[in-house]
Enzyme design. Structure first.
Site, short mmCIF file in Angstrom:
data_model
loop_
_atom_site.label_atom_id
_atom_site.label_comp_id
_atom_site.label_asym_id
_atom_site.label_seq_id
_atom_site.Cartn_x
_atom_site.Cartn_y
_atom_site.Cartn_z
N GLU A 93 -51.37 -41.77 -27.91
CA GLU A 93 -50.73 -40.48 -28.27
C GLU A 93 -49.30 -40.41 -27.75
O GLU A 93 -48.81 -39.35 -27.41
CB GLU A 93 -51.52 -39.28 -27.70
CG GLU A 93 -52.93 -39.16 -28.14
CD GLU A 93 -53.11 -39.17 -29.64
OE1 GLU A 93 -52.13 -38.92 -30.36
OE2 GLU A 93 -54.23 -39.47 -30.08
C1 LIG Z 1 -57.67 -47.94 -27.55
C2 LIG Z 1 -56.50 -47.49 -28.37
C3 LIG Z 1 -56.66 -46.49 -29.31
C4 LIG Z 1 -55.59 -46.09 -30.12
N1 LIG Z 1 -55.78 -45.17 -31.11
C5 LIG Z 1 -54.81 -45.00 -32.05
C6 LIG Z 1 -55.06 -44.25 -33.25
O1 LIG Z 1 -56.14 -43.68 -33.44
N2 LIG Z 1 -54.09 -44.19 -34.18
C7 LIG Z 1 -52.88 -44.79 -34.03
O2 LIG Z 1 -52.05 -44.71 -34.92
N3 LIG Z 1 -52.59 -45.49 -32.89
C8 LIG Z 1 -53.53 -45.61 -31.91
N4 LIG Z 1 -53.27 -46.34 -30.78
C9 LIG Z 1 -51.94 -46.89 -30.58
C10 LIG Z 1 -51.17 -46.21 -29.44
O3 LIG Z 1 -50.83 -44.90 -29.80
C11 LIG Z 1 -49.96 -47.11 -29.13
O4 LIG Z 1 -50.46 -48.29 -28.53
C12 LIG Z 1 -48.97 -46.42 -28.20
O5 LIG Z 1 -48.36 -45.33 -28.84
C13 LIG Z 1 -47.88 -47.39 -27.73
O6 LIG Z 1 -47.37 -48.16 -28.78
P1 LIG Z 1 -47.31 -49.76 -28.64
O7 LIG Z 1 -48.65 -50.22 -28.19
O8 LIG Z 1 -46.78 -50.34 -29.88
O9 LIG Z 1 -46.30 -50.00 -27.45
P2 LIG Z 1 -44.72 -50.12 -27.60
O10 LIG Z 1 -44.21 -49.05 -28.49
O11 LIG Z 1 -44.38 -51.51 -27.93
O12 LIG Z 1 -44.24 -49.80 -26.12
C14 LIG Z 1 -44.30 -50.76 -25.07
C15 LIG Z 1 -43.71 -50.13 -23.79
O13 LIG Z 1 -42.33 -49.79 -24.02
C16 LIG Z 1 -42.11 -48.44 -23.71
N5 LIG Z 1 -41.10 -47.90 -24.63
C17 LIG Z 1 -41.01 -48.07 -25.97
N6 LIG Z 1 -39.94 -47.43 -26.45
C18 LIG Z 1 -39.35 -46.82 -25.41
C19 LIG Z 1 -38.20 -45.98 -25.27
N7 LIG Z 1 -37.46 -45.61 -26.31
N8 LIG Z 1 -37.89 -45.54 -24.03
C20 LIG Z 1 -38.65 -45.85 -22.97
N9 LIG Z 1 -39.74 -46.65 -23.04
C21 LIG Z 1 -40.08 -47.12 -24.24
C22 LIG Z 1 -43.46 -47.75 -23.88
O14 LIG Z 1 -43.54 -46.55 -23.11
C23 LIG Z 1 -44.40 -48.83 -23.39
O15 LIG Z 1 -44.51 -48.78 -21.99
C24 LIG Z 1 -54.31 -46.70 -29.93
C25 LIG Z 1 -54.14 -47.67 -28.95
C26 LIG Z 1 -55.21 -48.09 -28.19
C27 LIG Z 1 -55.00 -49.21 -27.20
#
Ligand SMILES: Cc1cc2nc3c(=O)[nH]c(=O)nc-3n(C[C@H](O)[C@H](O)[C@H](O)COP(=O)(O)OP(=O)(O)OC[C@H]3O[C@@H](n4cnc5c(N)ncnc54)[C@H](O)[C@@H]3O)c2cc1C
Length: 594
Positions: A438
């Site tokens: 989220e």
């Molecule tokens: C068990 C599970 C259930 C999930 N359920 C859903 C779902 O139902 N629907 C859905 O669509 N998604 C879902 N997700 C996805 C989840 O919302 C994302 O994993 C999350 O939003 C982070 O995105 P990412 O994994 O691509 O990390 P990234 O976006 O690659 O981020 C990696 C790191 O970089 C940091 N970061 C990135 N950009 C910035 C910035 N501009 N400034 C500072 N820090 C930054 C982040 O905070 C993080 O620490 C789920 C994930 C998991 C693991």
């Protein structure tokens, strides 16, 4: 771990003595029937369901997880999940706070939130199936056409269909501007949607007849960034009963919430229908995500409560060493570990964070109800502003504190906490994801400081601090509360000054806001909890002598603990914020490895 017991007395305290929802809820048009008796009967029914149906499934759900069959691309949830879901629907819970026009019961969020907390305490993985459905309901209700609402809402409301939220793709989670899924118009009002979504919670399962996926994708020639994203309804089964080209590719193997199916969802020219306006998909999705963010905060809260209950029971029974001041139970081989100051530090941390989190969610739920139903536009706007400001705080502060609480609960068990059969390590694992999905907690912090505070020159923040100021002013001569109102008023003033200085610094260098954001969110979280603990102490003092002194004395003692042992973190946060961006940005990227 002991069986989960819903904290009904504390719900009563928070709803009826602290936030006083009954002064407002039945006066709002549409909520006239939501009386205290109705609240009590729903809360008792939900407590019964969570204690006797959901909680007993939690361990086995973790052990067995969901099973994926690659041949049929189907998913089987752990034993008992389907039956519990059926019972949940028969009891009418999916309809609780839904619109009566679509079969809902029209109850307020002030009632729905404590029920959500109980579900999260009892079985957070299970709670996500109805949780995601409710998000899909909210987005279609807010942005769907009349025809879409008539087609989808009654099924989501009675629980026979569930919903998902399909945003994330392999190369993008935070930065949805990068998403690649495509939507080609078919010429008949429908679209062909192609792409791969990952990490989709409740993406495939055997609980319901149909799954309504809400999918973000790009129309042809749409702008390449977040302004080019549209939202589509993509049902697993189409209206004629045929299978749509949307399927589960696999399930993720993950650290926690193992009984919730986290699916790879493949869309291969799947048929979908646009919701809302073209290219406005992200703002439509935010309807769902804001509610989901509060729901996520509730996961931290619910798990914190479950862990506290486990740790408290264990600390009363586990005998180790003698109290430093002399044996407390000389007839036993040793004293129970609850006599030791360090164990009490952990239990009180759990208790203080959990009870303040419960108060914060009750406050926010009431604001959501006011925002939805109040006849006065200014009251609706004030409520909406408070919700907007405090949603990222509730999501991040409550999940960070929930994780701390779960971790401490495990620590109270010593080595046994690390052993699976006690269930305490599951709570740590299940809680961890709430800090990530989220929108990560880091992103919540940027949302708070950047969008909610600096963008409107602190207007929403001032509305919030005005409430605190009014409280402190009203208690100026109250000697009993002075130990709380003094530090609270000081912190409120310092928050104003710090906000101003971050705003000024970020005019010169945008990294200043990014560097301050996470500390700032915790600072605002502490300001909110300090205010709520002072208010809880005020109520408790007023009720002493009414026959429940132990309960109210516990509130006062926990407020004191919060101010003495947890609130001092605010001092460190202020120092860290004042150090600015330089300590973070001065190390060259290529020098990190040295
Ligand atoms: C068990 C599970 C259930 C999930 N359920 C859903 C779902 O139902 N629907 C859905 O669509 N998604 C879902 N997700 C996805 C989840 O919302 C994302 O994993 C999350 O939003 C982070 O995105 P990412 O994994 O691509 O990390 P990234 O976006 O690659 O981020 C990696 C790191 O970089 C940091 N970061 C990135 N950009 C910035 C910035 N501009 N400034 C500072 N820090 C930054 C982040 O905070 C993080 O620490 C789920 C994930 C998991 C693991």
């Amino acid at each position: 771990m002991p069986a989960y017991q819903a904290p009904l007395r504390d719900f009563d305290f928070v709803l009826n003595e602290l936030i006083k929802v009954q002064d407002i809820i039945p006066t709002l048009p549409g909520y006239e029937e939501a009386t205290q008796d109705i609240f009590s009967s729903y809360l008792e029914a939900a407590a019964q369901f969570c204690q006797s149906e959901l909680a007993p499934l939690n361990r086995q759900g973790d052990e067995e997880g969901c099973q994926f069959d690659p041949a049929t691309k189907s998913v089987t949830t752990p034993p008992g999940f389907k039956e519990a879901y059926q019972q949940y629907c028969e009891l009418g819970f999916p309809a609780l706070d839904c619109d009566p026009a679509y079969g809902g019961q029209g109850m307020p969020k002030s009632l729905a939130f404590p029920i959500m907390e109980m579900q999260c305490s009892a079985n957070v993985a299970w709670s996500m199936y109805p949780g995601l459905s409710h998000g899909a309901y909210s987005a279609i209700h807010a942005h769907g056409t009349e025809q879409q609402k008539a087609e989808y809402l009654p099924k989501l409301v009675d629980g026979s269909w569930t919903g998902t939220m399909c945003l994330t793709e392999p190369h993008c989670g935070t930065d949805l501007g990068l998403l690649k899924s495509k939507a080609e118009p078919n010429g008949d009002g429908s679209y062909s949607i192609t792409g791969t979504k990952i990490f989709i919670s409740a993406g495939e399962h055997d609980l319901a007849q149909n799954i309504v996926h809400l999918v973000l994708a790009r129309l042809p020639d749409a702008p390449r960034d977040v302004k080019g994203i549209s939202l589509f309804i993509v049902p697993k089964f189409l209206a004629d009963g045929s299978r749509n080209a949307v399927s589960c590719g696999s399930l993720e193997h993950k650290m926690g919430i193992k009984a919730n199916a986290t699916a790879v969802i493949n869309l291969d020219n799947a048929k979908g229908w646009l919701i809302g306006e073209p290219n406005k998909g992200l703002s439509c999705m935010f309807t769902m995500m804001n509610a989901a963010r509060l729901g996520c905060g509730m996961q931290g809260l619910g798990i914190g409560e479950a862990s506290f209950q486990g740790a408290l029971a264990y600390a009363r029974e586990r005998l180790q060493m003698r109290a430093l001041t002399g044996a407390k139970c000389p007839d036993k081989a040793a004293d129970p570990i609850i006599v030791h100051p360090d164990v009490r530090r952990m239990l009180l941390t759990q208790k203080a964070y959990t009870e303040a989190g419960r108060a914060l969610t009750a406050l926010l739920a009431l604001q959501l109800d006011i925002e939805a139903k109040h006849p006065d536009a200014a009251a609706r706007e004030d409520a909406a502003d408070l919700v907007a400001l405090l949603t990222p705080v509730a999501k991040a502060f409550m999940t960070d504190n929930g994780y701390t609480a779960a971790n401490m609960g495990m620590q109270v068990f010593g080595g046994h906490g690390f052993i699976r059969e006690w269930g305490m390590e599951q709570l740590v694992r299940d809680c961890r994801i709430s800090q990530i999905y989220e929108g990560t907690n880091g992103i919540q912090a940027i949302d708070l400081l950047g969008r909610k505070v600096l963008l409107d020159q602190g207007a929403k923040l001032r509305k919030f601090t005005k409430l605190i100021h009014t409280f402190c002013k009203a208690n100026e001569g109250n000697d009993k509360l002075a130990e709380f109102t003094g530090p609270l008023a000081r912190l409120m003033k310092e928050v104003g000054e710090i906000t101003m200085s971050i705003g000024m610094a970020s005019l010169q260098n945008k990294d200043e806001a990014g560097a301050a954001a996470s500390d700032y969110l915790r600072l605002i979280g502490h300001l909110a909890y300090a205010w709520l603990w002072a208010r809880m102490a005020e109520v408790a003092y007023a009720r002493l002598g009414n026959g429940e002194d132990a309960f109210y004395q516990a509130k006062i003692a926990t407020a004191r603990f919060y101010y003495a042992k947890l609130l001092p973190e605010a001092e460190a946060l202020k120092i860290s914020i004042k150090s600015g961006a330089k300590p973070l940005m001065s190390l060259e990227d290529e020098h990190f490895a040295f």
